[in-house]
Motif scaffolding. Structure first.
Motif, short mmCIF file in Angstrom:
data_model
loop_
_atom_site.label_atom_id
_atom_site.label_comp_id
_atom_site.label_asym_id
_atom_site.label_seq_id
_atom_site.Cartn_x
_atom_site.Cartn_y
_atom_site.Cartn_z
N LYS A 172 95.48 8.95 -31.45
CA LYS A 172 94.52 8.29 -32.31
C LYS A 172 94.07 6.98 -31.68
O LYS A 172 94.82 6.00 -31.68
CB LYS A 172 95.12 8.01 -33.70
CG LYS A 172 95.54 9.26 -34.46
CD LYS A 172 94.34 10.08 -34.92
CE LYS A 172 94.78 11.27 -35.77
NZ LYS A 172 93.63 12.11 -36.17
N GLU A 191 90.95 -8.12 -39.19
CA GLU A 191 92.01 -7.11 -39.16
C GLU A 191 93.15 -7.57 -38.25
O GLU A 191 94.33 -7.49 -38.61
CB GLU A 191 91.44 -5.78 -38.64
CG GLU A 191 92.49 -4.69 -38.48
CD GLU A 191 91.95 -3.47 -37.74
OE1 GLU A 191 92.66 -2.46 -37.68
OE2 GLU A 191 90.81 -3.55 -37.22
N GLN A 216 91.27 5.33 -32.63
CA GLN A 216 90.24 4.77 -33.50
C GLN A 216 90.14 3.26 -33.28
O GLN A 216 91.12 2.53 -33.33
CB GLN A 216 90.60 5.04 -34.96
CG GLN A 216 89.62 4.48 -35.97
CD GLN A 216 88.34 5.29 -36.05
OE1 GLN A 216 88.33 6.44 -35.63
NE2 GLN A 216 87.30 4.69 -36.56
N LYS A 253 87.65 3.21 -41.34
CA LYS A 253 88.88 2.66 -40.77
C LYS A 253 90.05 2.87 -41.73
O LYS A 253 91.17 3.16 -41.30
CB LYS A 253 88.70 1.17 -40.46
CG LYS A 253 89.89 0.53 -39.78
CD LYS A 253 89.56 -0.85 -39.24
CE LYS A 253 88.68 -0.75 -38.01
NZ LYS A 253 88.49 -2.07 -37.37
N TYR A 294 96.21 0.30 -30.17
CA TYR A 294 95.14 -0.51 -30.76
C TYR A 294 95.59 -1.94 -31.01
O TYR A 294 94.79 -2.79 -31.40
CB TYR A 294 94.61 0.14 -32.05
CG TYR A 294 95.63 0.52 -33.09
CD1 TYR A 294 96.15 -0.42 -33.96
CD2 TYR A 294 96.06 1.84 -33.20
CE1 TYR A 294 97.09 -0.06 -34.93
CE2 TYR A 294 97.00 2.21 -34.16
CZ TYR A 294 97.50 1.25 -35.02
OH TYR A 294 98.43 1.61 -35.97
N CYS A 328 97.90 8.68 -26.30
CA CYS A 328 97.75 8.33 -27.72
C CYS A 328 96.83 9.31 -28.44
O CYS A 328 95.69 9.53 -28.02
CB CYS A 328 97.19 6.91 -27.85
SG CYS A 328 97.03 6.36 -29.56
N GLU A 353 101.50 -0.12 -30.83
CA GLU A 353 100.54 0.96 -30.68
C GLU A 353 99.36 0.46 -29.82
O GLU A 353 99.07 -0.74 -29.81
CB GLU A 353 100.02 1.43 -32.04
CG GLU A 353 101.09 2.10 -32.90
CD GLU A 353 101.64 3.36 -32.25
OE1 GLU A 353 100.87 4.09 -31.60
OE2 GLU A 353 102.85 3.62 -32.39
N ASN A 365 91.03 6.62 -41.34
CA ASN A 365 91.55 7.06 -40.05
C ASN A 365 92.81 6.31 -39.61
O ASN A 365 93.62 6.85 -38.85
CB ASN A 365 90.48 6.90 -38.97
CG ASN A 365 89.34 7.89 -39.12
OD1 ASN A 365 89.58 9.07 -39.33
ND2 ASN A 365 88.12 7.42 -39.03
N ARG A 366 92.98 5.07 -40.08
CA ARG A 366 94.09 4.28 -39.56
C ARG A 366 95.06 3.81 -40.65
O ARG A 366 96.25 3.70 -40.39
CB ARG A 366 93.56 3.08 -38.78
CG ARG A 366 94.66 2.28 -38.09
CD ARG A 366 94.10 1.10 -37.32
NE ARG A 366 93.29 1.52 -36.20
CZ ARG A 366 92.67 0.67 -35.38
NH1 ARG A 366 92.77 -0.63 -35.57
NH2 ARG A 366 91.94 1.12 -34.37
N TYR A 367 94.55 3.53 -41.83
CA TYR A 367 95.38 2.87 -42.84
C TYR A 367 95.43 3.64 -44.16
O TYR A 367 95.54 3.05 -45.23
CB TYR A 367 94.85 1.46 -43.10
CG TYR A 367 94.84 0.56 -41.89
CD1 TYR A 367 96.02 0.22 -41.25
CD2 TYR A 367 93.64 0.07 -41.36
CE1 TYR A 367 96.02 -0.60 -40.14
CE2 TYR A 367 93.63 -0.75 -40.26
CZ TYR A 367 94.82 -1.09 -39.64
OH TYR A 367 94.81 -1.91 -38.54
#
Length: 380
Positions: free
Chosen positions: A115, A336, A117, A367, A156, A113, A154, A370-372
């Motif tokens: 990412k 989340e 985070q 966050k 996470y 993976c 994914e 980096n993610r959304y």
């Protein structure tokens, strides 16, 4: 640069050199990460040497930082990527883990993976423990469902979906033994000495009484596709309970069961304790006022379905009462998780004005970035 010809860029020097310097800094960082991983993996790959918890944490941290800074371990050094998989697997077995195919796939996906985070070595350990079962016939159903979830999500999301699967299967085992009359007995028992709460229990019982359950599950095979489809069809019959509040919740429960069936290929229904809790709360919100009751607080233990109760209440208040709802949680990761779990459910419903329910999540700026970054419904 290596030839010492520093003037050849001319007017472009002020543009190119910062990019070059940034690239050299990143290269140095990557070389440092690779050196760290090689140093830890070296002794381990040469023999049967054990790998410590501390070394696993260091390897995971270095692997995570490599991905977050744009380095591909497989392209940079395929042997290190393979070594990480072997190291994590050996540590799992050192700690008494089985090392089944689902665990191997979790490790492989984490190493590959780019990412990670919000994921750390503790999350990896938890995911591996959730599926730590021998590959024997009695575990084949669970492991096959777990593998489907790992393949479809994914990394996470692994902790959330795998822990949900464990909980769903546990409650599914006893779903056909639930007794609504006994549920009310327990509510009266725990609220003995609290006359206000007992009045709300009585209100809930008048709306949702024994004999008028959402569906009848006794005698049915809850792992049978035909029985599950029959139950879902019953759930979708309006007016079954002859109570507007219960019918409003019924539609929410039906769509939740449909979506969970798509995700887990399992039947997920609310427990009687959850339905009664929601009815008590809604009676407080919209029912006749009870003297000396300024607030109503529901206390629920770990694993008893607080998230589903909150999501159901919020959705009912939006769709049936025309209200806006704020859900406040003291843990960013938990809110989340629940937002991502229930956002598809919210999207199935419309407000009293005919507009699709819009759910939004507030997260930290890092966050979000980096993610959304591309999700307009998640804001910093």
């Amino acid at each position: 640069e290596m030839d010492g010809n520093t003037d050849s860029l001319g007017d472009l020097d002020s543009v190119v050199r910062p990019v070059y310097n940034e690239g050299m800094d990143k290269l140095a960082s990557w070389e440092g990460l690779l050196t760290t991983m090689r140093r830890i993996l070296g002794p381990f790959t040469k023999g049967d040497m054990k790998i410590s918890d501390q070394d696993v944490q260091k390897l995971f941290t270095a692997m995570k930082e490599a991905g977050l800074t744009g380095m591909s371990l497989e392209l940079s050094d395929g042997e290190i990527a393979e070594g990480l998989e072997q190291a994590f697997l050996r540590h799992l077995k050192q700690e008494g883990g089985v090392g089944n195919n689902v665990q191997l796939e979790i490790i492989r996906r984490l190493v590959a993976c780019p990412k990670l985070q919000g994921v750390d070595a503790a999350d990896m350990a938890l995911c591996l423990s959730l599926v730590n079962k021998d590959e024997v016939l009695e575990n084949s159903f669970f492991l096959s469902r777990a593998r489907q979830l790992v393949d479809a999500h994914e990394p996470y999301h692994f902790t959330n979906v795998l822990s949900s699967l464990e909980t769903i299967l546990f409650f599914l085992k006893y779903l056909d033994k639930e007794d609504l009359a006994q549920c009310y007995q327990e509510y009266r028992k725990v609220n003995r000495g609290n006359p206000v709460a007992l009045q709300y229990v009585a209100k809930a019982e008048r709306s949702y009484s024994p004999g008028y359950e959402l569906v009848q599950t006794k005698g049915r095979n809850l792992l049978s596709e035909s029985d599950v489809q029959d139950i879902l069809a019953e759930m979708n019959i309006p007016g079954r309970n002859k109570n507007d509040m219960v019918d409003g919740l019924r539609q929410i429960f039906f769509w939740w069961a449909q979506l969970m069936k798509e995700t887990f290929d399992l039947l997920v229904l609310p427990h009687h304790t959850q339905v009664v809790c929601m009815l008590m709360c809604l009676e407080f919100i919209v029912g006749d006022e009870i003297p000396d009751c300024g607030a109503l607080i529901a206390e629920m233990g770990t694993g008893e379905g607080k998230s589903a109760v909150i999501a159901g209440l919020a959705l009912y208040c939006c769709t049936k009462l025309g209200k806006k709802v704020h859900v406040v949680v003291d843990d960013e990761n938990l809110v989340e998780r629940d937002f991502l779990t229930y956002r598809d459910l919210f999207a199935q419903f419309k407000t009293k004005n005919g507009e699709t329910i819009k759910a939004q999540l507030c997260v930290s700026a890092s966050k979000k970035a980096n993610r959304y970054s591309k999700d307009e419904n998640i804001r910093p």
